[in-house]
Write a protein that holds these residues in place. Structure first.
Motif, PDB file in Angstrom:
ATOM      1  N   MET A 198       0.980  -1.268  -0.266  1.00  0.00           N
ATOM      2  CA  MET A 198       0.022  -0.160   0.040  1.00  0.00           C
ATOM      3  C   MET A 198       0.728   1.383  -0.068  1.00  0.00           C
ATOM      4  O   MET A 198       1.996   1.204   0.816  1.00  0.00           O
ATOM      5  CB  MET A 198      -0.895   0.133   1.318  1.00  0.00           C
ATOM      6  N   GLU A 199       0.500   2.133  -0.865  1.00  0.00           N
ATOM      7  CA  GLU A 199       1.197   3.389  -0.987  1.00  0.00           C
ATOM      8  C   GLU A 199       0.924   4.465  -0.226  1.00  0.00           C
ATOM      9  O   GLU A 199      -0.595   4.749  -0.158  1.00  0.00           O
ATOM     10  CB  GLU A 199       1.411   3.784  -2.376  1.00  0.00           C
ATOM     11  N   ILE A 200       1.204   5.675  -0.167  1.00  0.00           N
ATOM     12  CA  ILE A 200       0.783   6.982   0.473  1.00  0.00           C
ATOM     13  C   ILE A 200      -0.185   7.402  -0.537  1.00  0.00           C
ATOM     14  O   ILE A 200      -1.429   7.847  -0.047  1.00  0.00           O
ATOM     15  CB  ILE A 200       1.839   7.946   0.818  1.00  0.00           C
ATOM     16  N   GLN A 201      -0.241   7.182  -1.804  1.00  0.00           N
ATOM     17  CA  GLN A 201      -1.087   7.390  -2.759  1.00  0.00           C
ATOM     18  C   GLN A 201      -2.499   7.051  -2.553  1.00  0.00           C
ATOM     19  O   GLN A 201      -3.658   7.563  -2.838  1.00  0.00           O
ATOM     20  CB  GLN A 201      -0.644   7.599  -4.305  1.00  0.00           C
ATOM     21  N   HIS A 202      -2.386   5.667  -2.153  1.00  0.00           N
ATOM     22  CA  HIS A 202      -3.452   4.776  -2.060  1.00  0.00           C
ATOM     23  C   HIS A 202      -4.590   5.349  -0.839  1.00  0.00           C
ATOM     24  O   HIS A 202      -5.448   5.529  -0.896  1.00  0.00           O
ATOM     25  CB  HIS A 202      -3.400   3.486  -1.881  1.00  0.00           C
ATOM     26  N   LEU A 203      -3.716   5.891   0.157  1.00  0.00           N
ATOM     27  CA  LEU A 203      -4.326   6.317   1.433  1.00  0.00           C
ATOM     28  C   LEU A 203      -4.896   7.771   1.176  1.00  0.00           C
ATOM     29  O   LEU A 203      -6.160   7.868   1.699  1.00  0.00           O
ATOM     30  CB  LEU A 203      -3.420   6.564   2.408  1.00  0.00           C
ATOM     31  N   GLN A 204      -4.348   8.311   0.252  1.00  0.00           N
ATOM     32  CA  GLN A 204      -4.720   9.711  -0.199  1.00  0.00           C
ATOM     33  C   GLN A 204      -6.257   9.745  -0.816  1.00  0.00           C
ATOM     34  O   GLN A 204      -7.214  10.240  -0.587  1.00  0.00           O
ATOM     35  CB  GLN A 204      -4.006  10.747  -0.968  1.00  0.00           C
ATOM     36  N   TYR A 205      -6.329   8.656  -1.681  1.00  0.00           N
ATOM     37  CA  TYR A 205      -7.664   8.414  -2.443  1.00  0.00           C
ATOM     38  C   TYR A 205      -8.703   7.887  -1.439  1.00  0.00           C
ATOM     39  O   TYR A 205     -10.029   8.012  -1.447  1.00  0.00           O
ATOM     40  CB  TYR A 205      -7.376   7.012  -3.580  1.00  0.00           C
ATOM     41  N   PHE A 206      -8.034   7.074  -0.504  1.00  0.00           N
ATOM     42  CA  PHE A 206      -9.228   6.187   0.471  1.00  0.00           C
ATOM     43  C   PHE A 206      -9.613   7.556   1.470  1.00  0.00           C
ATOM     44  O   PHE A 206     -10.853   7.505   1.480  1.00  0.00           O
ATOM     45  CB  PHE A 206      -8.543   5.286   1.380  1.00  0.00           C
ATOM     46  N   VAL A 207      -8.808   8.376   1.949  1.00  0.00           N
ATOM     47  CA  VAL A 207      -9.408   9.362   2.658  1.00  0.00           C
ATOM     48  C   VAL A 207     -10.300  10.537   1.973  1.00  0.00           C
ATOM     49  O   VAL A 207     -11.448  11.216   2.372  1.00  0.00           O
ATOM     50  CB  VAL A 207      -8.072  10.094   3.468  1.00  0.00           C
ATOM     51  N   SER A 208      -9.955  10.753   0.676  1.00  0.00           N
ATOM     52  CA  SER A 208     -10.875  11.510  -0.073  1.00  0.00           C
ATOM     53  C   SER A 208     -12.148  11.336  -0.260  1.00  0.00           C
ATOM     54  O   SER A 208     -13.241  11.820  -0.205  1.00  0.00           O
ATOM     55  CB  SER A 208      -9.865  11.959  -1.527  1.00  0.00           C
ATOM     56  N   VAL A 209     -12.434   9.841  -0.543  1.00  0.00           N
ATOM     57  CA  VAL A 209     -13.760   9.201  -0.790  1.00  0.00           C
ATOM     58  C   VAL A 209     -14.197   9.087   0.303  1.00  0.00           C
ATOM     59  O   VAL A 209     -15.688   9.372   0.359  1.00  0.00           O
ATOM     60  CB  VAL A 209     -13.329   7.736  -1.495  1.00  0.00           C
ATOM     61  N   ALA A 210     -13.806   8.806   1.539  1.00  0.00           N
ATOM     62  CA  ALA A 210     -14.382   8.955   2.840  1.00  0.00           C
ATOM     63  C   ALA A 210     -14.906  10.134   3.163  1.00  0.00           C
ATOM     64  O   ALA A 210     -16.128  10.421   3.610  1.00  0.00           O
ATOM     65  CB  ALA A 210     -13.397   8.268   3.960  1.00  0.00           C
ATOM     66  N   SER A 268     -11.965   4.022  -8.013  1.00  0.00           N
ATOM     67  CA  SER A 268     -12.463   2.906  -7.638  1.00  0.00           C
ATOM     68  C   SER A 268     -11.449   1.448  -7.761  1.00  0.00           C
ATOM     69  O   SER A 268     -11.596   0.663  -6.799  1.00  0.00           O
ATOM     70  CB  SER A 268     -13.651   2.506  -8.643  1.00  0.00           C
ATOM     71  N   LYS A 269     -10.789   1.633  -8.609  1.00  0.00           N
ATOM     72  CA  LYS A 269      -9.743   0.399  -8.732  1.00  0.00           C
ATOM     73  C   LYS A 269      -8.670   0.424  -7.511  1.00  0.00           C
ATOM     74  O   LYS A 269      -8.312  -0.566  -7.201  1.00  0.00           O
ATOM     75  CB  LYS A 269      -9.003   0.572 -10.126  1.00  0.00           C
ATOM     76  N   MET A 270      -8.320   1.639  -7.221  1.00  0.00           N
ATOM     77  CA  MET A 270      -7.524   1.902  -6.334  1.00  0.00           C
ATOM     78  C   MET A 270      -8.036   1.291  -4.780  1.00  0.00           C
ATOM     79  O   MET A 270      -7.469   0.702  -3.928  1.00  0.00           O
ATOM     80  CB  MET A 270      -6.920   3.251  -5.977  1.00  0.00           C
ATOM     81  N   ILE A 271      -9.227   1.704  -4.617  1.00  0.00           N
ATOM     82  CA  ILE A 271     -10.160   1.394  -3.521  1.00  0.00           C
ATOM     83  C   ILE A 271     -10.099  -0.249  -3.415  1.00  0.00           C
ATOM     84  O   ILE A 271      -9.898  -1.008  -2.328  1.00  0.00           O
ATOM     85  CB  ILE A 271     -11.400   1.969  -3.187  1.00  0.00           C
TER      86      ILE A 271
END
Length: 299
Positions: A1-13, A33-36
């Protein structure tokens, strides 16, 4: 898991929407969607409930959301810290200064550097030249100010003072009225020496022996002002750098040129070869070079 993935997740949340998160992050909605989905597959959990009009965090998603925010905050702080160091807003420099060199030449340099970089900490370590050279070579110090020569295979340096030794005498001494004195005229004198750990200690003994005598050492000191005071008390003679002697009261001591002898006293700033130098250390080197060059041109 990369920092960028966490940024995507937090933004969706935060937005409760893949589309709005994609717009905020300037990526396509399928990418989000693919990243999540990749995160969910990697962790073996479901982060979002997608059954309603707005995506909502699951119970485990809420736990991860809190940790992800903390991680992103810490990462941003780390980037800020790195940026501060690179831009010289903070840092520490360990500098070795022999007492005689440090007190005479560096208060002004340190003051000017502090004005420009107030948050860079300068750690001063007072040691004799031999120890400073050793600690720079072994990485215990970032920089040092020393008496040349040094081992150029292990150390970089730039010279900031080129000086010579002169004879320091009590004003009533028989040689005090002479314009120049030969070293062999001092064979019967009591000498006041720097301590044996100082480079000058060995240099002076070597030169005395070269002209035919072993100097009689009455006193040794690590402080040039104490050496001057002992000469002023008529307890012996001394050989000191001419630039240091300029600070003495000529009513109490007299200094005379040496003939047929030139003992150099060249000072240099040194730093190790083939070792990492911090941004603050590199800037100190550049800053000090510039300052001494200006000073030497005026002199």
């Amino acid at each position: 898991m990369e920092i960028q993935h966490l940024q995507y997740f937090v933004s969706v949340a935060i937005h409760g929407s893949f589309t709005k998160a994609a717009q905020e992050l300037y990526v396509s909605q399928p990418t989000i969607s693919k990243m999540i989905k990749n995160i969910e597959d990697e962790l073996g959990i479901q982060l979002f409930d997608r059954s309603g009009k707005q995506v909502e965090l699951t119970d485990v998603g809420k736990v991860i959301f809190i940790q992800a925010q903390n991680t992103l905050k810490s990462f941003q702080q780390l980037k800020d810290e790195i940026n501060d160091v690179i831009n010289l807003k903070k840092g520490t420099i360990r500098i070795g200064l022999p007492p005689m060199i440090g007190s005479r030449y560096f208060p002004y340099v340190i003051n000017e550097f502090h004005k420009m970089y107030p948050n860079i900490k300068i750690q001063l370590i007072e040691e004799v030249t031999k120890r400073v050279v050793h600690d720079v070579e072994n990485g215990k110090l970032d920089l040092g100010a020393v008496v040349l020569p040094v081992n150029n295979e292990l150390i970089h340096h730039f010279s900031f003072v080129r000086d010579r030794l002169v004879l320091l005498l009590h004003p009533t001494h028989p040689l005090a009225k002479e314009e120049k004195v030969a070293l062999d005229q001092l064979k019967d004198e009591d000498f006041i020496f720097f301590h044996k750990d100082f480079m000058l200690h060995d240099q002076i003994i070597h030169e005395c022996m070269r002209v035919g005598f072993m100097p009689k050492i009455a006193y040794e000191s690590a402080q040039w002002d104490l050496i001057s005071g002992l000469v002023a008390a008529n307890l012996g003679v001394a050989l000191l750098p001419s630039s240091i002697c300029k600070a003495f009261n000529t009513d109490r001591v007299t200094f005379v040129e040496l003939t047929k002898l030139f003992i150099p006293w060249n000072l240099a700033l040194i730093w190790p070869k083939d070792q990492y130098l911090s941004f603050a250390t590199k800037e100190w080197i550049r800053f000090t070079k510039e300052l001494f060059n200006k000073y030497n041109k005026k002199s």
